[in-house]
Design an enzyme around this catalytic site. Structure first.
Site, PDB file in Angstrom:
ATOM      1  N   ARG A  75       0.786  -1.043   0.074  1.00 42.27           N
ATOM      2  CA  ARG A  75       0.162   0.327  -0.113  1.00 42.27           C
ATOM      3  C   ARG A  75       1.109   1.250   0.051  1.00 42.27           C
ATOM      4  NH1 ARG A  75      -0.488   2.987   4.549  1.00 42.27           N
ATOM      5  NH2 ARG A  75       0.583   2.100   6.382  1.00 42.27           N
ATOM      6  N   LEU A  76       0.489   2.484  -0.578  1.00 46.08           N
ATOM      7  CA  LEU A  76       1.038   3.532  -0.467  1.00 46.08           C
ATOM      8  C   LEU A  76       0.241   4.394   0.714  1.00 46.08           C
ATOM      9  CD1 LEU A  76       1.718   4.383  -4.077  1.00 46.08           C
ATOM     10  CD2 LEU A  76       3.484   3.544  -2.442  1.00 46.08           C
ATOM     11  N   ASP A  77       0.939   4.995   1.356  1.00 45.04           N
ATOM     12  CA  ASP A  77       0.095   6.009   2.335  1.00 45.04           C
ATOM     13  C   ASP A  77      -0.786   6.995   1.426  1.00 45.04           C
ATOM     14  OD1 ASP A  77       1.465   4.864   4.354  1.00 45.04           O
ATOM     15  OD2 ASP A  77       2.928   6.421   4.550  1.00 45.04           O
ATOM     16  N   ARG A  78      -1.648   7.593   2.010  1.00 41.70           N
ATOM     17  CA  ARG A  78      -2.750   8.427   1.556  1.00 41.70           C
ATOM     18  C   ARG A  78      -2.073   9.623   0.591  1.00 41.70           C
ATOM     19  NH1 ARG A  78      -8.052  10.138   3.191  1.00 41.70           N
ATOM     20  NH2 ARG A  78      -8.065   8.769   5.094  1.00 41.70           N
TER      21      ARG A  78
END
Length: 159
Positions: free
Chosen positions: A129-132
């Site tokens: 995942r990538l941070d928001r």
């Protein structure tokens, strides 16, 4: 239908043991496989928990693609797609996958909508995942065993 050919250099063993050791099937995925009651060795339906395989046997099973991620129409910038993976360019400000308190306007929601719109009965399995607030490419595996296998390989390289 997912298919494996048992490697020629292995000894006779339970299908469960073979799949875990040689095909990187996780314990969670094995539980799903055995519950489906759609397990075949050399074209013959067998009980997954009792199946024994030997070199060059053909193992096949069905797994329905299920996901708790709701399909929501969200514009996606698809960079690459084949039968196994989808790569999407995530914009900053968007979550990669749903959280308890925010579960509708995520990249995964848009990916599930894309799969439904294109009649793909596959799951949504982000490899990371990538941070928001981070933008960039996110790779989604269409099958859980691909996600598991790549995650295991990544851990081997981290050592």
């Amino acid at each position: 239908m997912i298919k494996y050919i048992v490697k020629a250099d292995v000894k006779e063993q339970l299908a469960k043991d073979y799949l875990k050791r040689h095909e990187n099937i996780s314990s969670t995925l094995w539980k799903k496989i055995k519950r489906q009651d759609e397990f075949f060795v050399n074209g013959q339906k067998v009980r997954a928990t009792q199946a024994i395989v030997k070199p060059n046997d053909i193992i096949e099973y069905n797994l329905p693609a299920t996901s708790k991620v709701e399909a929501i129409q969200i514009p996606l910038n698809i960079v690459f797609e084949d039968d196994y993976f989808l790569i999407v360019d995530k914009i900053a400000g968007m979550l990669t996958h749903p959280l308890t308190f925010e579960n509708t306007q995520t990249l995964a929601n848009g990916v599930m909508y894309h799969f439904a719109k294109t009649n793909q009965n596959v799951g949504c399995h982000p490899l990371y995942r990538l941070d928001r607030n981070t933008s960039g490419l996110v790779v989604f595996a269409k099958m859980p065993q691909l996600q598991h296998q790549l995650a295991n390989n990544h851990q081997k390289f981290q050592r």
